[in-house]
Design a protein around this motif. Sequence first.
Motif, short mmCIF file in Angstrom:
data_model
loop_
_atom_site.label_atom_id
_atom_site.label_comp_id
_atom_site.label_asym_id
_atom_site.label_seq_id
_atom_site.Cartn_x
_atom_site.Cartn_y
_atom_site.Cartn_z
N GLU B 174 22.22 19.78 -12.85
CA GLU B 174 23.38 20.35 -13.55
C GLU B 174 23.87 19.47 -14.68
O GLU B 174 24.74 19.85 -15.46
CB GLU B 174 24.54 20.55 -12.55
N ILE B 175 23.36 18.25 -14.76
CA ILE B 175 23.86 17.36 -15.81
C ILE B 175 23.10 17.61 -17.12
O ILE B 175 21.96 18.08 -17.11
CB ILE B 175 23.72 15.87 -15.39
N THR B 176 23.73 17.29 -18.22
CA THR B 176 23.16 17.60 -19.54
C THR B 176 21.89 16.81 -19.81
O THR B 176 20.97 17.31 -20.46
CB THR B 176 24.19 17.33 -20.65
N ASP B 177 21.81 15.59 -19.33
CA ASP B 177 20.61 14.78 -19.56
C ASP B 177 19.38 15.44 -18.99
O ASP B 177 18.29 15.40 -19.57
CB ASP B 177 20.77 13.39 -18.92
N TRP B 178 19.54 16.05 -17.83
CA TRP B 178 18.40 16.71 -17.20
C TRP B 178 17.98 17.91 -18.03
O TRP B 178 16.80 18.15 -18.27
CB TRP B 178 18.79 17.13 -15.79
N ALA B 179 18.94 18.67 -18.49
CA ALA B 179 18.64 19.89 -19.24
C ALA B 179 18.09 19.58 -20.63
O ALA B 179 17.48 20.44 -21.27
CB ALA B 179 19.90 20.74 -19.36
N GLU B 180 18.26 18.37 -21.10
CA GLU B 180 17.76 18.03 -22.44
C GLU B 180 16.25 17.90 -22.47
O GLU B 180 15.64 17.93 -23.53
CB GLU B 180 18.41 16.72 -22.92
N VAL B 181 15.64 17.73 -21.32
CA VAL B 181 14.18 17.66 -21.24
C VAL B 181 13.64 19.09 -21.35
O VAL B 181 14.02 19.97 -20.58
CB VAL B 181 13.72 17.01 -19.93
N ALA B 182 12.73 19.30 -22.29
CA ALA B 182 12.25 20.66 -22.58
C ALA B 182 11.58 21.29 -21.35
O ALA B 182 11.80 22.48 -21.06
CB ALA B 182 11.27 20.62 -23.75
N ASP B 183 10.77 20.53 -20.66
CA ASP B 183 10.09 21.07 -19.48
C ASP B 183 11.11 21.48 -18.41
O ASP B 183 10.92 22.49 -17.72
CB ASP B 183 9.13 20.02 -18.90
#
Lengths: 85, 223
Positions: B174-183
């Motif tokens: 749920e954190i933005t850093d995780w979602a920033e990874v395209a995969d």
Amino acid sequence: MTRSKLYRVLRGAAYIEIVSLVCIAWSFLDPHPIAVVVGMVIGQGLGAAGILIFAIAVIADLRRTRLLPPSHQEREDVGPGDRDT
Amino acid sequence: MSAKNATSIVDMHPLMTAVALVCAAIAVATLAWFLLWRPHLSGELRVILLLAFAVFPIGATLTGNVAGMEHTKHREFCASCHVMTPYTSDSSDPTSITLAAKHARNESFGKKNCYECHRDYGMFSTMVTKWGGMGHVWEYYTKFSDVPADRAVKEFDLYEPFRNASCIRCHSTEITDWAEVADHRAAAKLIRRGSVSCVSRGCHGPAHPFSKSKRAGPRENQP
């Protein structure tokens, strides 16, 4: 429960409790998984059984010495002429 | 199975072990005295029996439970079954780059990295995990005790695919850093649903050098 029967019950519970404690001690000293399983399952199971038997013996002893009221069955067994006055 | 390198509970938890063994010894000695001497059932004996049957055994059991529960979470305990030594050796290897080894080098996991990743979930997770562990003991003694470790690692496998919830517990999706990874963005729903495994070889795996890929089940074939 008569006094002699109570004593026999306590002796039986003591044997069970000793086996239980030996199993628990074994689990501490032996690193094998089977020792830990035996200690934590069989040892504690026997220990619980020993304590339960002891508790039953205590309740029976308290009823025998009239410190606890008799059980329902015991009250029914005593006829009107048998009651203490 | 060799216990030469195994560590007993007394080595790992000396204080709790000492308390448990002292309580057990006092209880055993008192009960043995009761059985051998057959003392008269007096008021004093009743109190002594209360200590011998209830107080000291419960003390031994409680401390034993705590020590045993903690002991069985350690990687060394997992290694006491020889078929696990390839896995635990890899975890302990400071040069290994597998997920298990990396997490073992993290203080939050350390020597309990096996348990922390493989434990179950929810309120009764500890009990469920310990119950599953007893199943492992059964499997070991009925199937794998005489099987060499190098053959065993090819034969046995997880009962079900490794759940992403074990990873997501710390590595939130749920954190933005995780979602920033395209995969991650592309497969977010599949990852949260468990259809794509975090520990698959194409992603962050393998967790162990001998990990086997699980085939997709019916749920994972759904769009």
